[in-house]
Design a protein around this motif. Structure first.
Motif, PDB file in Angstrom:
ATOM      1  N   GLU A 148     -42.894  -0.025  10.713  1.00 60.63           N
ATOM      2  CA  GLU A 148     -43.686  -1.074  10.018  1.00 60.63           C
ATOM      3  C   GLU A 148     -44.340  -0.614   8.630  1.00 60.63           C
ATOM      4  N   ARG A 149     -45.002   0.619   8.893  1.00 58.49           N
ATOM      5  CA  ARG A 149     -45.703   1.189   7.519  1.00 58.49           C
ATOM      6  C   ARG A 149     -44.804   1.710   6.657  1.00 58.49           C
TER       7      ARG A 149
ATOM      8  N   GLU B 176     -41.842   0.238   6.218  1.00 58.41           N
ATOM      9  CA  GLU B 176     -41.223  -0.952   5.611  1.00 58.41           C
ATOM     10  C   GLU B 176     -42.171  -1.670   4.458  1.00 58.41           C
ATOM     11  N   GLN B 177     -43.501  -1.237   4.671  1.00 62.76           N
ATOM     12  CA  GLN B 177     -44.574  -2.027   3.863  1.00 62.76           C
ATOM     13  C   GLN B 177     -44.509  -1.144   2.332  1.00 62.76           C
TER      14      GLN B 177
END
Length: 230
Positions: A149-150, A152-153
């Motif tokens: 998730e990190r 992807e951001q």
């Protein structure tokens, strides 16, 4: 040619020029960078093995030395000889085989990957992507949903690809560099005795990569070695 410029407005790489070919925004000289991509299979790449073995083998060697020293200090030379003749070395060889097998399985499960490299004014960057990765591939890379998730951001995602790793090393932090022409691999060290990153270069881009290396590193006296081989 891999030499491009980065348009902050479009947030994309564009051909060289004074203005962006897409939005017409002004481009600066500082936005020039080298950009190229490669595809590789980790289990077939020696330097991927090296990333694992340079940690596993010293640890195994340390365990062996500690065990021998403990036996010597507690029982003397006789106990040490008994230990060596009693199959200790054979057991360590078996353990070495287990370590190599574990590395093979781990790299095999990772599957193929695609890497996008950028050499810009700050340093060298690498984004590693997988296409439709399975859970097993992600587990083999020790990735958790939070890490993904990190990543992807971070703003560097690509369509139909999953970003699984980001590496970066600043020019000011590089202490030693080697470029193997024959294997088209760039090795970067930080500090001078530790390989911090390796870059698989397309053959046709080697000349441009070498030119930028010399421009960025030759003026720095603290860089111990800039070695071109092959």
């Amino acid at each position: 040619m891999p030499l491009v410029q980065y348009c902050k407005k479009c947030k994309t790489e564009v051909p060289l020029g004074e203005s962006c070919a897409y939005c017409g925004g002004k481009l600066t000289k500082n936005s020039e960078m080298l950009s190229f991509g490669i595809a590789r299979i980790p289990v077939r790449e020696w330097f991927c093995w090296n990333d694992l073995l340079r940690i596993a083998l010293p640890a195994l060697g340390g365990i062996t030395v500690i065990a021998l020293l403990m036996e010597f200090f507690t029982g003397g030379i006789v106990a040490l000889e008994r230990m060596l003749l009693g199959g200790f070395l054979g057991a360590m060889l078996v353990l070495l085989g287990v370590v190599l097998l574990a590395c093979y399985v781990l790299l095999r499960l990772q599957g193929g990957e695609r890497i996008h490299y950028v050499l810009d004014k700050q340093g060298i960057h690498a984004w590693t992507y997988l296409k439709n990765p399975t859970r097993l591939q992600l587990y083999a890379r020790l990735l958790t949903p939070e890490v993904l998730e990190r990543l992807e951001q971070s703003g560097h995602t690509l369509p139909e690809l999953t970003l699984v790793r980001y590496q970066s090393i600043a020019w000011k932090d590089i202490q030693r560099v080697r470029l193997w022409r024959e294997n088209a691999v760039l090795l970067l060290y930080r500090p001078s005795w530790w390989q911090a990153m390796f870059v698989n270069c397309p053959i046709e881009e080697l000349e441009a990569v070498e030119k930028m290396l010399r421009a960025k590193l030759k003026p720095r006296k603290e860089v111990r070695e800039v070695k071109i081989q092959g």
